[in-house]
Design an enzyme around this catalytic site. Structure first.
Site, PDB file in Angstrom:
ATOM      1  N   ARG A   1       0.860  -1.180   0.000  1.00 45.36           N
ATOM      2  CA  ARG A   1       0.000   0.000   0.000  1.00 45.36           C
ATOM      3  C   ARG A   1       0.901   1.237   0.000  1.00 45.36           C
ATOM      4  O   ARG A   1       2.002   1.202   0.569  1.00 45.36           O
ATOM      5  CB  ARG A   1      -0.877   0.045   1.253  1.00 45.36           C
ATOM      6  CG  ARG A   1      -2.011  -0.940   1.237  1.00 45.36           C
ATOM      7  CD  ARG A   1      -3.116  -0.544   0.243  1.00 45.36           C
ATOM      8  NE  ARG A   1      -4.193  -1.515   0.212  1.00 45.36           N
ATOM      9  CZ  ARG A   1      -4.322  -2.486  -0.683  1.00 45.36           C
ATOM     10  NH1 ARG A   1      -3.447  -2.642  -1.659  1.00 45.36           N
ATOM     11  NH2 ARG A   1      -5.340  -3.321  -0.626  1.00 45.36           N
TER      12      ARG A   1
ATOM     13  N   HIS B   1      -1.686   0.927  -9.948  1.00 44.30           N
ATOM     14  CA  HIS B   1      -2.303  -0.104  -9.094  1.00 44.30           C
ATOM     15  C   HIS B   1      -2.883  -1.262  -9.933  1.00 44.30           C
ATOM     16  O   HIS B   1      -4.089  -1.533  -9.907  1.00 44.30           O
ATOM     17  CB  HIS B   1      -3.398   0.518  -8.208  1.00 44.30           C
ATOM     18  CG  HIS B   1      -3.673  -0.304  -6.980  1.00 44.30           C
ATOM     19  ND1 HIS B   1      -3.962   0.234  -5.757  1.00 44.30           N
ATOM     20  CD2 HIS B   1      -3.702  -1.654  -6.788  1.00 44.30           C
ATOM     21  CE1 HIS B   1      -4.166  -0.731  -4.876  1.00 44.30           C
ATOM     22  NE2 HIS B   1      -4.012  -1.892  -5.481  1.00 44.30           N
TER      23      HIS B   1
HETATM   24  C1  GLV Z   1      -5.253  -4.775  -4.265  1.00 41.04           C
HETATM   25  O1  GLV Z   1      -4.608  -3.846  -3.917  1.00 41.04           O
HETATM   26  C2  GLV Z   1      -5.701  -5.814  -3.383  1.00 41.04           C
HETATM   27  O2  GLV Z   1      -5.735  -5.622  -2.171  1.00 41.04           O
HETATM   28  O3  GLV Z   1      -6.018  -6.885  -3.905  1.00 41.04           O
END
Ligand code: GLV
Length: 310
Positions: free
Chosen positions: A225, A273
């Site tokens: 994260r 992401h």
């Molecule tokens: C993506 O960030 C997840 O948590 O799968």
């Protein structure tokens, strides 16, 4: 029949509805904000639902994260104790994540940052070849994703170690655990890959202090994260040469604001992401199994520990 509530910014509700319908044909599938009667919602399949949205759902039994991480669920402090929390555990996602980690480990190991710079300068310049078995890769977090990546990196001949809350027994992967072994683990890590869950304990774990415990010239890969990294500290460490480069898939704020220095830094690669996206095709069956269990009054698999928040 009880209903399922769905919310996501990136995942298609149509794909999930169709995916779940293969296993539960008459599923009452409601897409936020069209909740209908909130007392009929017993299962929520969500990503980053605005905090407070679930509190009027008195019969909510289980929340399933539409991803491997559940930190977005804990942003909501009003979820009743009785509501179970689970997440996806999907081999498809583990494979995708390992590919993304490997892509970046190999780029750093094979002097990608240096050769990309020579290319920009149209310089035909040859560096001594790197030695795989001398390259120490460290994985922060040896859960479902971290352990898969660790095994795959080790299979290529890298010297791999992992750090986790409790010791792990993975073939060809050295295990370090607990706060008192973190510094030792960092001291021996040339390429650091963060795959930790975000919890109050891991928030800001990569700061000036821990970055300075890596050998000079180390690399950072983050698919955990954004909040695992103190951004200003990483930028300072890169600019001082302590860190040679970073590949980042996650950020404090997503989408990453246009003014953020990461976008234009020559030693930082920004990804939107995408390292391991959730996939209705591969994960609908396990979610359907969980819904069936929850509607039948049973406990689903892949529950997380609410106290540890992962
Ligand atoms: C993506 O960030 C997840 O948590 O799968």
């Amino acid at each position: 029949m009880p209903a399922v509530l769905f919310h996501s910014k990136n995942d298609s509700p149509e794909d999930w509805e169709a995916g779940l319908a293969k296993f539960i044909p008459n599923l009452d599938f409601r897409v936020w904000p069209d909740v209908g009667d909130p007392s009929e919602i017993e299962f929520a399949l969500i990503w980053a639902l605005p905090p407070g949205s679930l509190k009027q759902m008195d019969n909510l039994q289980c929340i399933c994260s539409l991803g491997q991480g559940v930190d977005h669920i804990f942003n909501d402090t009003e979820i009743p104790e009785k509501t179970k929390i689970m997440r996806l555990v999907d081999p498809w996602m583990a494979q995708a994540m390992s590919e993304w980690i490997l892509l970046n480990v190999l780029r750093f190991h094979r002097q990608g940052i240096e050769y990309e710079q020579f290319e920009r300068e149209k310089k035909w310049h040859v560096l001594p070849p790197p030695e795989t078995s001398d390259c120490k890769v460290g994985i922060l977090g040896l859960g479902e994703l971290g352990s898969d990546a660790a095994k795959k990196i080790a299979s290529l001949g890298f010297d791999v170690a992992g750090w986790s809350k409790s010791p792990k027994d993975i073939k060809n992967v050295k295990s370090f655990s607990g706060d008192n072994q973190l510094e030792y683990f960092l001291n021996r890590t040339d390429i650091l890959c963060c795959l930790l869950p975000l919890t109050p304990e891991t928030d800001g774990i990569l700061s000036s202090k821990t970055l300075s415990q890596l050998p000079r010239g180390a690399y950072i890969i983050n698919a955990g994260r954004g909040r695992h990294i103190v951004d200003e500290d990483l930028l300072k460490a890169i600019d001082s040469g302590q860190i040679s480069g970073a590949a980042l898939d996650v950020f404090h704020e997503e989408p990453l604001p246009e003014v953020h220095p990461y976008w234009t830094h020559p030693k930082v690669r920004v990804w939107p992401h995408v390292s391991a996206q959730s996939n209705a095709g591969s994960a609908a069956k396990q979610v359907a199994d969980a819904i069936t269990k929850v509607f039948g009054g049973k406990e689903p698999d892949n529950l997380i520990n609410r106290k540890n928040q992962y």
